[in-house]
Motif scaffolding. Sequence first.
Motif, mmCIF file in Angstrom:
data_model
loop_
_atom_site.group_PDB
_atom_site.id
_atom_site.type_symbol
_atom_site.label_atom_id
_atom_site.label_comp_id
_atom_site.label_asym_id
_atom_site.label_seq_id
_atom_site.Cartn_x
_atom_site.Cartn_y
_atom_site.Cartn_z
ATOM 1 N N LEU A 84 0.860 -1.190 0.000
ATOM 2 C CA LEU A 84 0.000 0.000 0.000
ATOM 3 C C LEU A 84 0.892 1.234 0.000
ATOM 4 O O LEU A 84 1.488 1.577 1.014
ATOM 5 C CB LEU A 84 -0.884 0.007 1.249
ATOM 6 C CG LEU A 84 -1.814 -1.198 1.429
ATOM 7 C CD1 LEU A 84 -2.533 -1.119 2.766
ATOM 8 C CD2 LEU A 84 -2.813 -1.287 0.276
ATOM 9 N N GLY A 119 -0.099 4.308 -1.616
ATOM 10 C CA GLY A 119 -0.866 5.405 -2.215
ATOM 11 C C GLY A 119 -1.036 6.589 -1.277
ATOM 12 O O GLY A 119 -1.592 7.607 -1.651
ATOM 13 N N GLY A 120 -0.564 6.443 -0.039
ATOM 14 C CA GLY A 120 -0.772 7.507 0.950
ATOM 15 C C GLY A 120 0.049 8.754 0.631
ATOM 16 O O GLY A 120 0.918 8.738 -0.243
ATOM 17 N N GLN A 121 -0.248 9.810 1.356
ATOM 18 C CA GLN A 121 0.428 11.074 1.066
ATOM 19 C C GLN A 121 1.543 11.377 2.064
ATOM 20 O O GLN A 121 2.304 12.316 1.874
ATOM 21 C CB GLN A 121 -0.591 12.199 1.040
ATOM 22 C CG GLN A 121 -1.505 12.052 -0.174
ATOM 23 C CD GLN A 121 -2.503 13.178 -0.278
ATOM 24 O OE1 GLN A 121 -3.382 13.314 0.568
ATOM 25 N NE2 GLN A 121 -2.358 13.997 -1.286
ATOM 26 N N GLY A 122 1.608 10.582 3.134
ATOM 27 C CA GLY A 122 2.696 10.754 4.104
ATOM 28 C C GLY A 122 2.811 12.173 4.624
ATOM 29 O O GLY A 122 3.923 12.686 4.779
ATOM 30 N N THR A 123 1.687 12.801 4.930
ATOM 31 C CA THR A 123 1.747 14.211 5.341
ATOM 32 C C THR A 123 2.532 14.407 6.635
ATOM 33 O O THR A 123 3.233 15.396 6.780
ATOM 34 C CB THR A 123 0.327 14.803 5.526
ATOM 35 O OG1 THR A 123 -0.467 13.852 6.209
ATOM 36 C CG2 THR A 123 -0.323 15.123 4.212
ATOM 37 N N ARG A 124 2.445 13.422 7.546
ATOM 38 C CA ARG A 124 3.142 13.611 8.828
ATOM 39 C C ARG A 124 4.654 13.601 8.646
ATOM 40 O O ARG A 124 5.374 14.300 9.337
ATOM 41 C CB ARG A 124 2.736 12.503 9.819
ATOM 42 C CG ARG A 124 1.368 12.719 10.400
ATOM 43 C CD ARG A 124 0.913 11.525 11.183
ATOM 44 N NE ARG A 124 0.522 10.416 10.314
ATOM 45 C CZ ARG A 124 0.214 9.207 10.739
ATOM 46 N NH1 ARG A 124 0.295 8.924 12.018
ATOM 47 N NH2 ARG A 124 -0.154 8.267 9.899
ATOM 48 N N GLN A 132 -4.991 3.678 -7.033
ATOM 49 C CA GLN A 132 -6.211 3.675 -6.228
ATOM 50 C C GLN A 132 -7.126 4.841 -6.636
ATOM 51 O O GLN A 132 -6.685 5.797 -7.278
ATOM 52 C CB GLN A 132 -5.889 3.767 -4.743
ATOM 53 C CG GLN A 132 -5.387 5.111 -4.267
ATOM 54 C CD GLN A 132 -5.215 5.144 -2.750
ATOM 55 O OE1 GLN A 132 -4.107 5.030 -2.253
ATOM 56 N NE2 GLN A 132 -6.308 5.320 -2.028
ATOM 57 N N PRO A 149 -6.167 10.620 -2.407
ATOM 58 C CA PRO A 149 -6.394 9.168 -2.378
ATOM 59 C C PRO A 149 -7.482 8.812 -1.357
ATOM 60 O O PRO A 149 -7.543 9.427 -0.287
ATOM 61 C CB PRO A 149 -5.040 8.610 -1.942
ATOM 62 C CG PRO A 149 -4.054 9.698 -2.191
ATOM 63 C CD PRO A 149 -4.776 10.988 -2.137
ATOM 64 N N GLY A 162 -8.064 6.583 0.794
ATOM 65 C CA GLY A 162 -7.774 5.740 1.960
ATOM 66 C C GLY A 162 -7.345 4.347 1.539
ATOM 67 O O GLY A 162 -7.544 3.947 0.391
ATOM 68 N N ASN A 163 -6.760 3.603 2.485
ATOM 69 C CA ASN A 163 -6.227 2.294 2.085
ATOM 70 C C ASN A 163 -7.305 1.204 2.010
ATOM 71 O O ASN A 163 -7.046 0.105 1.569
ATOM 72 C CB ASN A 163 -5.051 1.880 2.981
ATOM 73 C CG ASN A 163 -5.419 1.842 4.451
ATOM 74 O OD1 ASN A 163 -6.568 1.591 4.799
ATOM 75 N ND2 ASN A 163 -4.453 2.099 5.316
ATOM 76 N N VAL A 167 3.597 0.714 3.482
ATOM 77 C CA VAL A 167 4.913 1.072 2.950
ATOM 78 C C VAL A 167 5.875 1.473 4.066
ATOM 79 O O VAL A 167 7.089 1.366 3.908
ATOM 80 C CB VAL A 167 4.780 2.216 1.904
ATOM 81 C CG1 VAL A 167 4.403 3.547 2.534
ATOM 82 C CG2 VAL A 167 6.041 2.388 1.090
ATOM 83 N N LYS A 176 6.466 7.108 10.522
ATOM 84 C CA LYS A 176 5.248 7.913 10.344
ATOM 85 C C LYS A 176 5.592 9.405 10.458
ATOM 86 O O LYS A 176 5.096 10.223 9.704
ATOM 87 C CB LYS A 176 4.217 7.591 11.431
ATOM 88 C CG LYS A 176 3.668 6.194 11.375
ATOM 89 C CD LYS A 176 2.589 6.060 10.323
ATOM 90 C CE LYS A 176 1.966 4.669 10.353
ATOM 91 N NZ LYS A 176 1.246 4.352 9.134
HETATM 92 P P1 UTP Z 1 -1.298 6.168 6.866
HETATM 93 O O1 UTP Z 1 -2.602 6.005 7.516
HETATM 94 O O2 UTP Z 1 -0.094 6.244 7.732
HETATM 95 O O3 UTP Z 1 -1.376 7.437 5.895
HETATM 96 O O4 UTP Z 1 -1.137 4.996 5.817
HETATM 97 P P2 UTP Z 1 -0.262 8.182 5.036
HETATM 98 O O5 UTP Z 1 -1.000 8.901 3.963
HETATM 99 O O6 UTP Z 1 0.835 7.257 4.569
HETATM 100 O O7 UTP Z 1 0.406 9.188 6.059
HETATM 101 P P3 UTP Z 1 -0.189 10.496 6.777
HETATM 102 O O8 UTP Z 1 -1.306 10.020 7.667
HETATM 103 O O9 UTP Z 1 -0.628 11.424 5.691
HETATM 104 O O10 UTP Z 1 1.013 11.008 7.541
HETATM 105 C C1 UTP Z 1 -0.936 3.645 6.137
HETATM 106 C C2 UTP Z 1 -0.619 2.905 4.854
HETATM 107 O O11 UTP Z 1 -1.731 3.005 3.954
HETATM 108 C C3 UTP Z 1 -1.300 3.557 2.717
HETATM 109 C C4 UTP Z 1 -0.041 4.347 3.042
HETATM 110 O O12 UTP Z 1 0.758 4.515 1.884
HETATM 111 C C5 UTP Z 1 0.590 3.468 4.099
HETATM 112 O O13 UTP Z 1 1.264 2.380 3.506
HETATM 113 N N1 UTP Z 1 -2.374 4.409 2.172
HETATM 114 C C6 UTP Z 1 -2.954 5.355 2.946
HETATM 115 C C7 UTP Z 1 -2.732 4.233 0.867
HETATM 116 O O14 UTP Z 1 -2.167 3.375 0.148
HETATM 117 N N2 UTP Z 1 -3.722 5.032 0.361
HETATM 118 C C8 UTP Z 1 -4.339 5.992 1.100
HETATM 119 O O15 UTP Z 1 -5.230 6.676 0.570
HETATM 120 C C9 UTP Z 1 -3.953 6.148 2.431
#
Ligand code: UTP
Length: 408
Positions: free
Chosen positions: A95, A97-102, A177, A201, A203-204, A234, A386
């Motif tokens: 997974l 696709g997240g934005q890793g904002t933190r 996604q 995105p 959400g996962n 990831v 994180k």
């Molecule tokens: P997190 O909940 O930690 O979110 O994702 P994030 O986007 O990576 O980080 P923040 O909250 O913005 O800091 C947990 C896992 O789910 C994936 C992320 O890439 C990570 O592997 N994920 C999250 C997705 O693949 N898609 C999403 O829309 C959200």
Amino acid sequence: MDKKQAEEILKKHNQGHILEYYDELDDNQKKSLLSQIEKLDFSLLDIDKKSGHGSDGRIEPLEAMKLGEIEKRREQFEAIGIDAVKQCRVGAVLLAGGQGTRLGFDKPKGMFNIGVNIELTIFERLIQNLMDVVNKSGSYVPLFIMTSEKNNDDTVQFFEENNYFGYDKDFVTFFIQDMAPSVDYTGKIYMEDKDRISLSPNGNGGWFSSLMNNKQAVKKIEEFGVEWLNVFSVDNVLQRIADPVFVGAVIDSGCVSGAKVVKKASPDEKVGVMCKKDGHPYIIEYYEFTDELKEARDADGEPAYNYGVILNYIFRIKELKCIMDVDFPVHVVEKKIPYMNENGEHIQPEEPNGYKFEGLILDMIMLLKDCLVFEVEREKEFAPVKNKEGVDSIDTARELLRKNGVSI
Ligand code: UTP
């Protein structure tokens, strides 16, 4: 969709402002905006209907298979798991696709360099872990990488440039996604530009439907005969992927899913905890965790709700297909959303200014009939990146990598 149809649908949902600059756009921009409108899922925006996780229902403990028992049966489980990997019955889903904002890193999180003396990106680290299973079993594991529209090109290019870190490219499939719109506090969709809706995105939780919507991925699953998918995040740089002992234990148990868990560091640790709700496996979020649950004890006097999930699950595809069309809960998350204001200026807010909508993978579990809760050692398997600093940060992950003898 043409302009008139778009106008009608937007009017119905009180989002007419999206077309405010339509007449100023060139043909390509017009086409692109109409196609974004066509893909919008307006049901997401019905904030009043959001149930989220919900805390009603009968909560009971769900016993975990603990380290002691796993150790005793390790060889047996491993043999079953290796056999499944050899036959390509197990695939892995990253997974990403997240934005890793933190973390505040402006590229895909997997491109972050976790090395100190050497360059070691998170993606390379994960592939190294997966190679342990490849080397042991003599077979590559089909790997599906979920990206988002925002980070897909960078991610694919990075894997290409690095020759897939030595992994066999034929076993790697990327899929994108779905996206969801972001809104202000009144429910109006933000615009990023005159021709661009603010999307992020979704959400996962949408990983399985997005995977099934990708023809190439479905073809690979069928060709290889993949029956199980091990889904993982990831950001855990100690993540064991397609771990044969875990795979073997789940297959042996007869359960349709499995979740890796660690013993909670403290009763207040902010992790989701495995339990049962109305007879189904369930993950109770830390903010739903009551004092009564904290104090509950099992027959041995140990805390009854003591195992937190680490975002490493295995699912049997057959059962996932059955729940694919169920409406998952949508979680509303308050975020800082960059947008274009009424004067056409681009604003980067310092404070949260609206909502994004996300589905979460943990909501899948409760639709399934059972789940093997499988304990792993925190120090060996859980090093999430994180935050920039503090808890679950770059420094804590590096420390754990060193402890596990990984050269960084
Ligand atoms: P997190 O909940 O930690 O979110 O994702 P994030 O986007 O990576 O980080 P923040 O909250 O913005 O800091 C947990 C896992 O789910 C994936 C992320 O890439 C990570 O592997 N994920 C999250 C997705 O693949 N898609 C999403 O829309 C959200």
